[in-house]
Scaffold this active site. Sequence first.
Site, PDB file in Angstrom:
ATOM      1  N   LYS A  94       1.141   6.323   4.048  1.00 30.30           N
ATOM      2  CA  LYS A  94      -0.023   5.632   4.913  1.00 30.30           C
ATOM      3  C   LYS A  94       0.090   4.184   4.494  1.00 30.30           C
ATOM      4  O   LYS A  94       0.046   3.871   3.345  1.00 30.30           O
ATOM      5  CB  LYS A  94      -1.266   6.396   5.039  1.00 30.30           C
ATOM      6  CG  LYS A  94      -2.570   5.796   5.757  1.00 30.30           C
ATOM      7  CD  LYS A  94      -3.697   6.741   5.697  1.00 30.30           C
ATOM      8  CE  LYS A  94      -4.614   6.106   6.371  1.00 30.30           C
ATOM      9  NZ  LYS A  94      -6.165   6.817   6.250  1.00 30.30           N
ATOM     10  N   SER A 117      -7.987   8.508  10.616  1.00 34.50           N
ATOM     11  CA  SER A 117      -7.165   7.293  10.684  1.00 34.50           C
ATOM     12  C   SER A 117      -5.812   7.483  10.270  1.00 34.50           C
ATOM     13  O   SER A 117      -4.800   6.706  10.511  1.00 34.50           O
ATOM     14  CB  SER A 117      -7.964   6.306   9.825  1.00 34.50           C
ATOM     15  OG  SER A 117      -7.773   6.875   8.366  1.00 34.50           O
ATOM     16  N   SER A 143     -10.178  11.856   7.753  1.00 37.22           N
ATOM     17  CA  SER A 143      -8.784  11.277   8.259  1.00 37.22           C
ATOM     18  C   SER A 143      -7.582  11.875   7.876  1.00 37.22           C
ATOM     19  O   SER A 143      -6.367  11.755   8.340  1.00 37.22           O
ATOM     20  CB  SER A 143      -8.723   9.447   7.645  1.00 37.22           C
ATOM     21  OG  SER A 143      -9.499   8.998   8.412  1.00 37.22           O
TER      22      SER A 143
HETATM   23  N1  GLN Z   1     -13.178   8.954  11.570  1.00 39.49           N
HETATM   24  C1  GLN Z   1     -13.862   8.450  10.084  1.00 39.49           C
HETATM   25  C2  GLN Z   1     -14.320   6.899  10.150  1.00 39.49           C
HETATM   26  O1  GLN Z   1     -13.892   6.141  11.038  1.00 39.49           O
HETATM   27  C3  GLN Z   1     -13.020   8.956   9.028  1.00 39.49           C
HETATM   28  C4  GLN Z   1     -12.236   7.695   8.490  1.00 39.49           C
HETATM   29  C5  GLN Z   1     -11.745   8.076   7.181  1.00 39.49           C
HETATM   30  O2  GLN Z   1     -11.599   9.220   6.969  1.00 39.49           O
HETATM   31  N2  GLN Z   1     -10.734   7.238   6.710  1.00 39.49           N
HETATM   32  O3  GLN Z   1     -14.794   6.546   9.024  1.00 39.49           O
END
Ligand code: GLN
Length: 464
Positions: free
Chosen positions: A76, A151, A175
């Site tokens: 990532k 994400s 995420s």
């Molecule tokens: N959807 C969550 C957020 O926007 C999770 C993000 C993540 O786990 N990095 O914060």
Amino acid sequence: MKNYYSFKDIQGDLCRGEITCQKLVQGYLDNISKHSKLNAFVEVYKEESIKRAKEIDSKIIQKKSGKLAGLVIGIKDNICYKNHECSAASKILKGFKSPYSATVIKRVLAEDAIILGRLNCDEFAMGSSNENSIYGPTRNPINIDFVPGGSSGASASAVKANLCQIALGSDTGGSIRQPSAFCGTIGLKPTYGLVSRHGLIAYASSFDQIGPIAKSIYDIKLIMNIISGQDEFDSTCSAKDFASQKTLTRKKRKFAVLKEAIEFKGINPGIKNEFTKMVDSLRLEGHQISYISLPLLEYLVPCYYILTTAEASSNLSRYDGVKYGYQHNDGLISTTRSKGFGKEVKRRILLGTYVLSEGYYEDFYIKAQKIRRLVQKQTNKILSKHDYILLPTTPNLPFKIGDKNISPVQRYYEDVFTVHANLSGHPALSFPLGEVEGGFRASAQIIGNFFSEKDILNTTENVI
Ligand code: GLN
């Protein structure tokens, strides 16, 4: 090239000389160009990977190769790799080359893994759709009109489309697990502190964890053996590692099913049905199923967004255009930040600054911290009487790219089932269930006691 379900099959073929690392890398490179529409890799280390594959091939012949020889990994774009660009999909970090490698990167390289390139994500890991990125949205390989989740959306998309064997993502509030659910892969959010965060671009430091996305449990176990364990560069990293974890020997398990999750108002009936089918078959096989309540469920999302935005507003204050990446030509910090950050990131910095400001700090931040502690207490209590908690990974299936009918707050509520494990710090694994619609499958999550990843993985493999 074959679509290898598990790295074990690759190891077998490498051993028998039926494939080489060079052929493997070439195969993935071909797949990346064939599926360029997915927009999963934002940079491919082509020459470097081919060169490394050659070196590892000769190590294999000399029987001197490491445990991950032949494992081709995508990372990532928020995990630092020495002398490689790392941008967190943000304009503000464009052009930034990391002077050091994250601990996880050092560890996989030391075992002869091949890092193929960096994968798209939501900017600074903030989002659930992989649409908030300077590189444009990543697409879902099951149906390219749909989001892959976020994400770490591109991490799941790349694994599903066989652009790499395994991907490393990060999970602050789901995420790793939510994109795994959307793309039909397996994703593990380890216990907070099992994997070093050194070299992970921080979003909310007390929530962030690096973890793997793969097609098989075998692959997840293999990489967890390598990336977990104490690290002198991360003081929140525990001395406990994956390899020495104990597992349950008792055949019949005790599962706690979260009542509020299956009764959740907005849950897709197909997801509920697949989840219920799984629970029923566990019961039929003689496992103990209890329906338990987590009354705090409705507070999880607000609590998560208060605490993570507070931490993010502090973590992201370092991007001033002086130290790294982009600087606006007027040289002003304020212009650099207003032009460098995307809309969602700015929304979160504002929200975080607000909840930390005098007068609101007690009402929001402190209150949310107290709720976090209660969530952890309640979860520990459930897990003192049961082996695991089961709940769906997401209440809904993937949505279409660019869907304007979903407000930011509605999107935040899509994280309702995943933020729990980050608030409490427990490990959680997402794995696919049956198909619901249009190739998209439901997914379930299994949450276990702190540092019980190996047991969670064994149970998912052998019991569920
Ligand atoms: N959807 C969550 C957020 O926007 C999770 C993000 C993540 O786990 N990095 O914060």
